[in-house]
Design a protein around this motif. Structure first.
Motif, PDB file in Angstrom:
ATOM      1  N   PRO A  56      40.476  24.603  18.344  1.00  0.00           N
ATOM      2  CA  PRO A  56      40.700  23.973  17.479  1.00  0.00           C
ATOM      3  C   PRO A  56      39.509  24.250  16.232  1.00  0.00           C
ATOM      4  CG  PRO A  56      40.525  23.142  19.703  1.00  0.00           C
ATOM      5  CD  PRO A  56      40.430  24.216  19.712  1.00  0.00           C
ATOM      6  N   ARG A  57      39.917  23.833  15.650  1.00  0.00           N
ATOM      7  CA  ARG A  57      39.168  24.048  13.779  1.00  0.00           C
ATOM      8  C   ARG A  57      38.055  25.327  13.769  1.00  0.00           C
ATOM      9  NH1 ARG A  57      38.330  19.683  16.474  1.00  0.00           N
ATOM     10  NH2 ARG A  57      36.777  19.923  17.270  1.00  0.00           N
ATOM     11  N   THR A  58      39.218  26.506  13.997  1.00  0.00           N
ATOM     12  CA  THR A  58      38.474  28.031  13.737  1.00  0.00           C
ATOM     13  C   THR A  58      39.240  28.515  13.824  1.00  0.00           C
ATOM     14  OG1 THR A  58      38.056  28.563  15.829  1.00  0.00           O
ATOM     15  CG2 THR A  58      36.535  26.646  15.499  1.00  0.00           C
ATOM     16  N   LYS A  59      39.410  29.641  13.741  1.00  0.00           N
ATOM     17  CA  LYS A  59      39.964  30.986  13.788  1.00  0.00           C
ATOM     18  C   LYS A  59      40.144  32.064  15.040  1.00  0.00           C
ATOM     19  CE  LYS A  59      41.035  31.349   8.739  1.00  0.00           C
ATOM     20  NZ  LYS A  59      40.722  32.534   7.340  1.00  0.00           N
ATOM     21  N   ALA A  60      38.804  31.499  15.761  1.00  0.00           N
ATOM     22  CA  ALA A  60      38.732  32.260  17.183  1.00  0.00           C
ATOM     23  C   ALA A  60      39.761  31.353  17.984  1.00  0.00           C
ATOM     24  CB  ALA A  60      37.433  31.946  17.433  1.00  0.00           C
ATOM     25  N   ASN A  61      39.756  32.120  19.173  1.00  0.00           N
ATOM     26  CA  ASN A  61      40.175  32.053  20.494  1.00  0.00           C
ATOM     27  C   ASN A  61      39.672  33.048  21.800  1.00  0.00           C
ATOM     28  OD1 ASN A  61      41.167  35.420  19.996  1.00  0.00           O
ATOM     29  ND2 ASN A  61      42.223  34.805  21.354  1.00  0.00           N
ATOM     30  N   ILE A  62      39.918  32.316  22.836  1.00  0.00           N
ATOM     31  CA  ILE A  62      39.439  32.765  23.759  1.00  0.00           C
ATOM     32  C   ILE A  62      40.418  33.238  24.817  1.00  0.00           C
ATOM     33  CG2 ILE A  62      38.801  31.478  25.822  1.00  0.00           C
ATOM     34  CD1 ILE A  62      37.807  29.231  24.652  1.00  0.00           C
ATOM     35  N   ASP A  63      40.418  34.564  25.485  1.00  0.00           N
ATOM     36  CA  ASP A  63      41.549  35.568  25.968  1.00  0.00           C
ATOM     37  C   ASP A  63      42.110  34.677  27.195  1.00  0.00           C
ATOM     38  OD1 ASP A  63      40.788  37.188  23.564  1.00  0.00           O
ATOM     39  OD2 ASP A  63      39.655  38.311  25.322  1.00  0.00           O
ATOM     40  N   HIS A  64      40.926  34.034  28.184  1.00  0.00           N
ATOM     41  CA  HIS A  64      41.594  34.200  29.708  1.00  0.00           C
ATOM     42  C   HIS A  64      40.782  33.244  29.927  1.00  0.00           C
ATOM     43  CE1 HIS A  64      44.321  37.200  29.359  1.00  0.00           C
ATOM     44  NE2 HIS A  64      43.047  38.041  29.202  1.00  0.00           N
ATOM     45  N   LEU A  65      41.700  31.633  30.099  1.00  0.00           N
ATOM     46  CA  LEU A  65      40.885  30.769  30.825  1.00  0.00           C
ATOM     47  C   LEU A  65      41.853  30.426  32.853  1.00  0.00           C
ATOM     48  CD1 LEU A  65      40.935  27.632  28.561  1.00  0.00           C
ATOM     49  CD2 LEU A  65      38.601  28.857  29.720  1.00  0.00           C
ATOM     50  N   ILE A  75      37.077  34.356  30.447  1.00  0.00           N
ATOM     51  CA  ILE A  75      37.013  35.402  30.551  1.00  0.00           C
ATOM     52  C   ILE A  75      37.076  35.755  29.135  1.00  0.00           C
ATOM     53  CG2 ILE A  75      37.834  37.409  31.714  1.00  0.00           C
ATOM     54  CD1 ILE A  75      38.660  35.736  33.634  1.00  0.00           C
ATOM     55  N   ASP A  76      36.544  37.482  29.069  1.00  0.00           N
ATOM     56  CA  ASP A  76      37.130  38.103  27.410  1.00  0.00           C
ATOM     57  C   ASP A  76      37.077  39.459  27.748  1.00  0.00           C
ATOM     58  OD1 ASP A  76      37.365  38.519  24.306  1.00  0.00           O
ATOM     59  OD2 ASP A  76      35.305  38.569  24.373  1.00  0.00           O
ATOM     60  N   ALA A  77      38.372  40.048  26.808  1.00  0.00           N
ATOM     61  CA  ALA A  77      38.215  41.352  27.761  1.00  0.00           C
ATOM     62  C   ALA A  77      38.217  42.147  26.901  1.00  0.00           C
ATOM     63  CB  ALA A  77      40.563  41.453  28.030  1.00  0.00           C
ATOM     64  N   LYS A  78      37.640  43.378  27.513  1.00  0.00           N
ATOM     65  CA  LYS A  78      36.484  44.548  26.005  1.00  0.00           C
ATOM     66  C   LYS A  78      36.912  45.588  26.630  1.00  0.00           C
ATOM     67  CE  LYS A  78      35.053  41.024  24.095  1.00  0.00           C
ATOM     68  NZ  LYS A  78      35.824  41.224  22.461  1.00  0.00           N
ATOM     69  N   ARG A  79      37.420  46.866  26.126  1.00  0.00           N
ATOM     70  CA  ARG A  79      37.904  47.772  26.440  1.00  0.00           C
ATOM     71  C   ARG A  79      36.839  49.395  25.672  1.00  0.00           C
ATOM     72  NH1 ARG A  79      44.113  50.662  26.999  1.00  0.00           N
ATOM     73  NH2 ARG A  79      43.442  52.066  28.942  1.00  0.00           N
ATOM     74  N   ARG A 135      31.923  29.311  34.288  1.00  0.00           N
ATOM     75  CA  ARG A 135      30.957  30.765  33.975  1.00  0.00           C
ATOM     76  C   ARG A 135      31.745  31.874  33.249  1.00  0.00           C
ATOM     77  NH1 ARG A 135      29.816  34.141  39.537  1.00  0.00           N
ATOM     78  NH2 ARG A 135      27.954  34.832  37.646  1.00  0.00           N
ATOM     79  N   GLY A 136      30.890  32.233  32.321  1.00  0.00           N
ATOM     80  CA  GLY A 136      31.792  33.441  30.607  1.00  0.00           C
ATOM     81  C   GLY A 136      31.451  34.533  31.574  1.00  0.00           C
ATOM     82  N   VAL A 137      32.102  35.578  31.496  1.00  0.00           N
ATOM     83  CA  VAL A 137      32.779  36.519  31.715  1.00  0.00           C
ATOM     84  C   VAL A 137      32.902  37.966  30.915  1.00  0.00           C
ATOM     85  CG1 VAL A 137      34.337  38.277  33.475  1.00  0.00           C
ATOM     86  CG2 VAL A 137      33.025  35.634  34.275  1.00  0.00           C
ATOM     87  N   LEU A 138      32.461  39.072  30.632  1.00  0.00           N
ATOM     88  CA  LEU A 138      33.132  39.762  30.082  1.00  0.00           C
ATOM     89  C   LEU A 138      33.577  40.964  31.031  1.00  0.00           C
ATOM     90  CD1 LEU A 138      29.791  39.911  27.309  1.00  0.00           C
ATOM     91  CD2 LEU A 138      32.225  39.286  26.697  1.00  0.00           C
ATOM     92  N   CYS A 139      34.980  41.282  30.742  1.00  0.00           N
ATOM     93  CA  CYS A 139      35.171  41.936  31.760  1.00  0.00           C
ATOM     94  C   CYS A 139      35.554  43.097  31.177  1.00  0.00           C
ATOM     95  CB  CYS A 139      36.833  41.194  31.992  1.00  0.00           C
ATOM     96  SG  CYS A 139      37.077  42.594  33.829  1.00  0.00           S
ATOM     97  N   PHE A 140      35.049  44.693  31.393  1.00  0.00           N
ATOM     98  CA  PHE A 140      35.297  45.440  30.701  1.00  0.00           C
ATOM     99  C   PHE A 140      35.781  46.271  31.389  1.00  0.00           C
ATOM    100  CE2 PHE A 140      31.512  44.185  28.570  1.00  0.00           C
ATOM    101  CZ  PHE A 140      31.572  44.991  27.221  1.00  0.00           C
TER     102      PHE A 140
END
Length: 201
Positions: A56-65, A75-79, A135-140
């Protein structure tokens, strides 16, 4: 009590929340699409998923909860094809220790900084549910991972690949199905679904 809402609300929310995310993935990032399919195959009463959530109040998003027995995963998915994620540590004895993330030799610590902000927002949304781990996760996806080891933590963010993430999310924990459902509902209200894109002419 995890929320003030009637108990029927949490249980009516789909275990895999996917009204429009699949359409978005069809034209979006391949990594997010691949990870989304894996999460869909795992979803159930003891592992609930929210996708593509607006901050809310931003243009950002969360990939997956993901909410599962061991807690909440942001979780943020990165390729990055054939590029190796690595932890760089500097300092120590004579100066402050600092950790940074590199991918293919390039500094990508901004990804960690972004994840830290998302985790802080999720923790704030769940501030009344004392003791729930977040927990925060960067999933490559498609990265150049070594045959042995490879996953690591940088500034409290886990850096790993889908199979490793799957093992992490299916580990046992203190939350039961009712608590998991209510936590998903609370996150659903704190982070609304992204609005579907308006079709062009």
């Amino acid at each position: 009590m995890l929320s003030n809402h009637p108990r029927i609300g949490p249980f009516l929310l789909a275990v895999f929340d996917d009204p429009q995310s699949t359409r978005a993935w069809s034209i979006g990032a391949d990594g997010e699409q691949m990870l989304g399919r894996m999460l869909a195959s795992m979803a159930g009463d003891s592992l609930r998923v929210l996708n593509d959530r607006r901050i809310p109040r931003t243009k950002a998003n969360i990939d997956h909860l993901v909410v599962c027995p061991s807690g909440v995963f942001v979780i943020d998915a990165k390729r990055y094809r054939n590029a190796r994620p690595a932890l760089r540590v500097e300092g120590g004895l004579l100066r402050p220790r600092t950790e940074s993330l590199t991918v293919g030799g390039r500094d990508r610590t901004t990804l960690v900084t972004g994840m830290q902000k998302q985790v802080a927002l999720v923790r704030a949304a769940l501030s009344e549910t004392h003791g729930v781990p977040v927990r925060g996760v960067l999933c490559f996806i498609d990265a150049d991972w070594p045959l042995i080891g490879g996953s690591f933590t940088v500034n409290d963010a886990a850096v790993l690949w889908p199979k490793k993430l799957k093992a992490l999310m299916t580990s046992p924990g203190p939350l039961d199905e009712a608590q998991i459902a209510e936590l998903q509902w609370q996150l659903h209200e704190a982070f609304p679904r992204q609005k579907p894109a308006t079709p062009g002419p």
